[in-house]
Design a protein around this motif. Structure first.
Motif, PDB file in Angstrom:
ATOM      1  N   THR A 129      -7.576   7.636  24.250  1.00  0.00           N
ATOM      2  CA  THR A 129      -6.341   7.640  23.472  1.00  0.00           C
ATOM      3  C   THR A 129      -5.880   9.017  23.007  1.00  0.00           C
ATOM      4  N   PRO A 130      -6.774   9.926  22.581  1.00  0.00           N
ATOM      5  CA  PRO A 130      -6.278  11.247  22.195  1.00  0.00           C
ATOM      6  C   PRO A 130      -5.630  12.008  23.343  1.00  0.00           C
ATOM      7  N   PHE A 131      -6.031  11.679  24.584  1.00  0.00           N
ATOM      8  CA  PHE A 131      -5.464  12.381  25.741  1.00  0.00           C
ATOM      9  C   PHE A 131      -4.090  11.833  26.131  1.00  0.00           C
ATOM     10  N   ALA A 132      -3.733  10.649  25.616  1.00  0.00           N
ATOM     11  CA  ALA A 132      -2.453  10.048  25.991  1.00  0.00           C
ATOM     12  C   ALA A 132      -1.288  10.949  25.616  1.00  0.00           C
ATOM     13  N   SER A 133      -1.364  11.579  24.447  1.00  0.00           N
ATOM     14  CA  SER A 133      -0.291  12.477  24.025  1.00  0.00           C
ATOM     15  C   SER A 133      -0.203  13.697  24.933  1.00  0.00           C
ATOM     16  N   ILE A 134      -1.351  14.213  25.364  1.00  0.00           N
ATOM     17  CA  ILE A 134      -1.351  15.364  26.266  1.00  0.00           C
ATOM     18  C   ILE A 134      -0.717  14.984  27.598  1.00  0.00           C
ATOM     19  N   LEU A 135      -1.075  13.821  28.123  1.00  0.00           N
ATOM     20  CA  LEU A 135      -0.515  13.383  29.398  1.00  0.00           C
ATOM     21  C   LEU A 135       0.983  13.132  29.288  1.00  0.00           C
ATOM     22  N   ASN A 136       1.422  12.568  28.166  1.00  0.00           N
ATOM     23  CA  ASN A 136       2.857  12.354  27.959  1.00  0.00           C
ATOM     24  C   ASN A 136       3.609  13.672  27.847  1.00  0.00           C
ATOM     25  N   THR A 137       2.978  14.654  27.235  1.00  0.00           N
ATOM     26  CA  THR A 137       3.602  15.977  27.127  1.00  0.00           C
ATOM     27  C   THR A 137       3.801  16.595  28.507  1.00  0.00           C
ATOM     28  N   LEU A 138       2.793  16.486  29.367  1.00  0.00           N
ATOM     29  CA  LEU A 138       2.910  17.007  30.731  1.00  0.00           C
ATOM     30  C   LEU A 138       3.936  16.226  31.531  1.00  0.00           C
ATOM     31  N   LEU A 139       4.051  14.946  31.232  1.00  0.00           N
ATOM     32  CA  LEU A 139       5.038  14.127  31.931  1.00  0.00           C
ATOM     33  C   LEU A 139       6.454  14.568  31.567  1.00  0.00           C
ATOM     34  N   ASP A 140       6.648  15.008  30.327  1.00  0.00           N
ATOM     35  CA  ASP A 140       7.962  15.514  29.912  1.00  0.00           C
ATOM     36  C   ASP A 140       8.283  16.832  30.616  1.00  0.00           C
ATOM     37  N   ASP A 141       7.387  17.812  30.461  1.00  0.00           N
ATOM     38  CA  ASP A 141       7.607  19.127  31.072  1.00  0.00           C
ATOM     39  C   ASP A 141       6.320  19.927  30.974  1.00  0.00           C
ATOM     40  N   TRP A 142       5.754  20.291  32.102  1.00  0.00           N
ATOM     41  CA  TRP A 142       4.496  21.021  32.122  1.00  0.00           C
ATOM     42  C   TRP A 142       4.671  22.534  32.224  1.00  0.00           C
ATOM     43  N   LYS A 143       5.853  22.979  32.584  1.00  0.00           N
ATOM     44  CA  LYS A 143       6.060  24.400  32.875  1.00  0.00           C
ATOM     45  C   LYS A 143       5.903  25.342  31.687  1.00  0.00           C
ATOM     46  N   TYR A 145       3.718  25.487  29.487  1.00  0.00           N
ATOM     47  CA  TYR A 145       2.336  25.641  29.061  1.00  0.00           C
ATOM     48  C   TYR A 145       1.525  26.449  30.074  1.00  0.00           C
ATOM     49  N   LYS A 146       0.415  26.968  29.587  1.00  0.00           N
ATOM     50  CA  LYS A 146      -0.448  27.790  30.432  1.00  0.00           C
ATOM     51  C   LYS A 146      -1.194  26.961  31.467  1.00  0.00           C
ATOM     52  N   LEU A 147      -1.426  25.700  31.162  1.00  0.00           N
ATOM     53  CA  LEU A 147      -2.216  24.817  32.020  1.00  0.00           C
ATOM     54  C   LEU A 147      -1.614  24.702  33.420  1.00  0.00           C
ATOM     55  N   ARG A 148      -2.448  24.929  34.436  1.00  0.00           N
ATOM     56  CA  ARG A 148      -2.020  24.815  35.833  1.00  0.00           C
ATOM     57  C   ARG A 148      -2.907  23.904  36.659  1.00  0.00           C
ATOM     58  N   ARG A 149      -4.004  23.448  36.087  1.00  0.00           N
ATOM     59  CA  ARG A 149      -4.847  22.476  36.791  1.00  0.00           C
ATOM     60  C   ARG A 149      -5.609  21.648  35.752  1.00  0.00           C
ATOM     61  N   LEU A 150      -5.485  20.340  35.886  1.00  0.00           N
ATOM     62  CA  LEU A 150      -6.120  19.427  34.943  1.00  0.00           C
ATOM     63  C   LEU A 150      -7.049  18.481  35.691  1.00  0.00           C
ATOM     64  N   TYR A 151      -8.308  18.489  35.297  1.00  0.00           N
ATOM     65  CA  TYR A 151      -9.281  17.513  35.785  1.00  0.00           C
ATOM     66  C   TYR A 151      -9.420  16.430  34.715  1.00  0.00           C
ATOM     67  N   PHE A 152      -9.048  15.216  35.050  1.00  0.00           N
ATOM     68  CA  PHE A 152      -9.083  14.128  34.091  1.00  0.00           C
ATOM     69  C   PHE A 152     -10.062  13.064  34.567  1.00  0.00           C
ATOM     70  N   ILE A 153     -11.116  12.835  33.792  1.00  0.00           N
ATOM     71  CA  ILE A 153     -12.166  11.872  34.136  1.00  0.00           C
ATOM     72  C   ILE A 153     -12.239  10.821  33.033  1.00  0.00           C
ATOM     73  N   TRP A 154     -12.158   9.563  33.453  1.00  0.00           N
ATOM     74  CA  TRP A 154     -12.177   8.452  32.500  1.00  0.00           C
ATOM     75  C   TRP A 154     -13.261   7.475  32.926  1.00  0.00           C
TER      76      TRP A 154
END
Length: 271
Positions: A129-143, A145-154
């Motif tokens: 759940t804490p990552f949901a906000s991060i994923l929604n933020t990237l869904l809006d606009d990722w450019k 931010y500094k992040l260019r590669r995300l490894y997401f393991i659930w």
């Protein structure tokens, strides 16, 4: 007339001592009850499941897992008896719902995942759940931010848990494919129980089906692969889940590797 200490002890001491012990036990019982509801898993399930709004979304969703008396009573306030097995609150029905007061927003260590060029985000069960906000933020606009590669393991025990955010993960995956950035997000889903696995199979979740693995993650191999693909870089490691996973990731983050990759560990736990 002053009463001597020995006289008081002989006449009233035992009674007062028993009263003091009784009051102490009541204070201890109250404190344990307070910790159970304020810091126990039921409180944290609700606390952690408040998905924060983003710049383009003014609303948020609350995902509540029924795990005890408190959450059962909360469910009964929201759902009529005939709909208690439903996953979505029936807003269409005319009912008087209780008012909910929300404090926040509050900062979280996971906000820093956007400030790394490479981030590894690991969730255990409801710890997603804490990552949901991060994923929604990237869904809006990722450019921005500094992040260019995300490894997401659930990692989850049952297939039904993945349905909480399956739509969000699919939208994120499709977004980066359409923008010709398929390497931006790397999704891995691990299922420890195979009961009902057919429920996620289908065209709607085709992007996730190929990333669904049975068993537990082989963390050492995962770290080695990330280090190899990101030589000389600093990788932010973020975890929300059971202590067993957290300790393993912390230990691996502190180990040296032959690729010059540095892992910086961050943690937020609900247990």
């Amino acid at each position: 007339m002053a009463v001597s200490w020995r006289s008081w002890l002989a006449n009233e001491g035992v009674k007062h001592l028993c009263l003091l012990i009784w009051m102490s036990l009541n204070v201890l019982l109250f404190w344990k009850t307070f910790l159970l509801y304020n810091q126990g898993p039921e409180y944290h399930y609700l606390h952690q499941m408040l998905g924060c709004p983003t710049e383009t979304k003014a609303t948020f969703g609350v995902h509540l897992k029924i795990v005890g008396d408190w959450t059962e009573r909360f469910r009964d306030l929201l759902l009529p008896p005939s709909s208690q097995d439903s996953e979505i609150v029936p807003f269409i029905q005319s009912r008087n719902y209780p008012k909910l007061y929300i404090d926040g927003p509050f900062g979280s260590p996971f906000e820093e995942s956007l400030n790394y060029e490479v981030s590894l985000c690991v969730a255990g069960g409801i710890g997603v759940t804490p990552f949901a906000s991060i994923l929604n933020t990237l869904l809006d606009d990722w450019k921005p931010y500094k992040l260019r590669r995300l490894y997401f393991i659930w990692v989850c025990r049952d297939i039904k848990s993945f349905c909480w955010f399956a739509d969000l993960l699919c939208m994120l995956y499709n977004k980066f494919w359409q923008e010709n950035r398929p390497d931006y997000v790397n999704i891995q889903l691990y299922l420890s129980q195979t009961d009902g696995i057919q429920k996620i199979i289908g065209e709607k979740y085709h992007a996730l089906n190929s990333r669904l693995l049975i068993g537990r993650p082989r963390w050492k191999l995962i770290f080695d692969e990330i280090a190899k693909c990101n030589r000389g870089k600093t990788v932010g490691v973020f975890c929300c889940g059971p202590n067993s996973i957290s300790k393993t990731l912390h230990k691996l983050s502190n180990q040296n590797n032959t690729y010059g990759t540095r892992f910086e560990y961050n943690k937020e736990s609900f247990s």
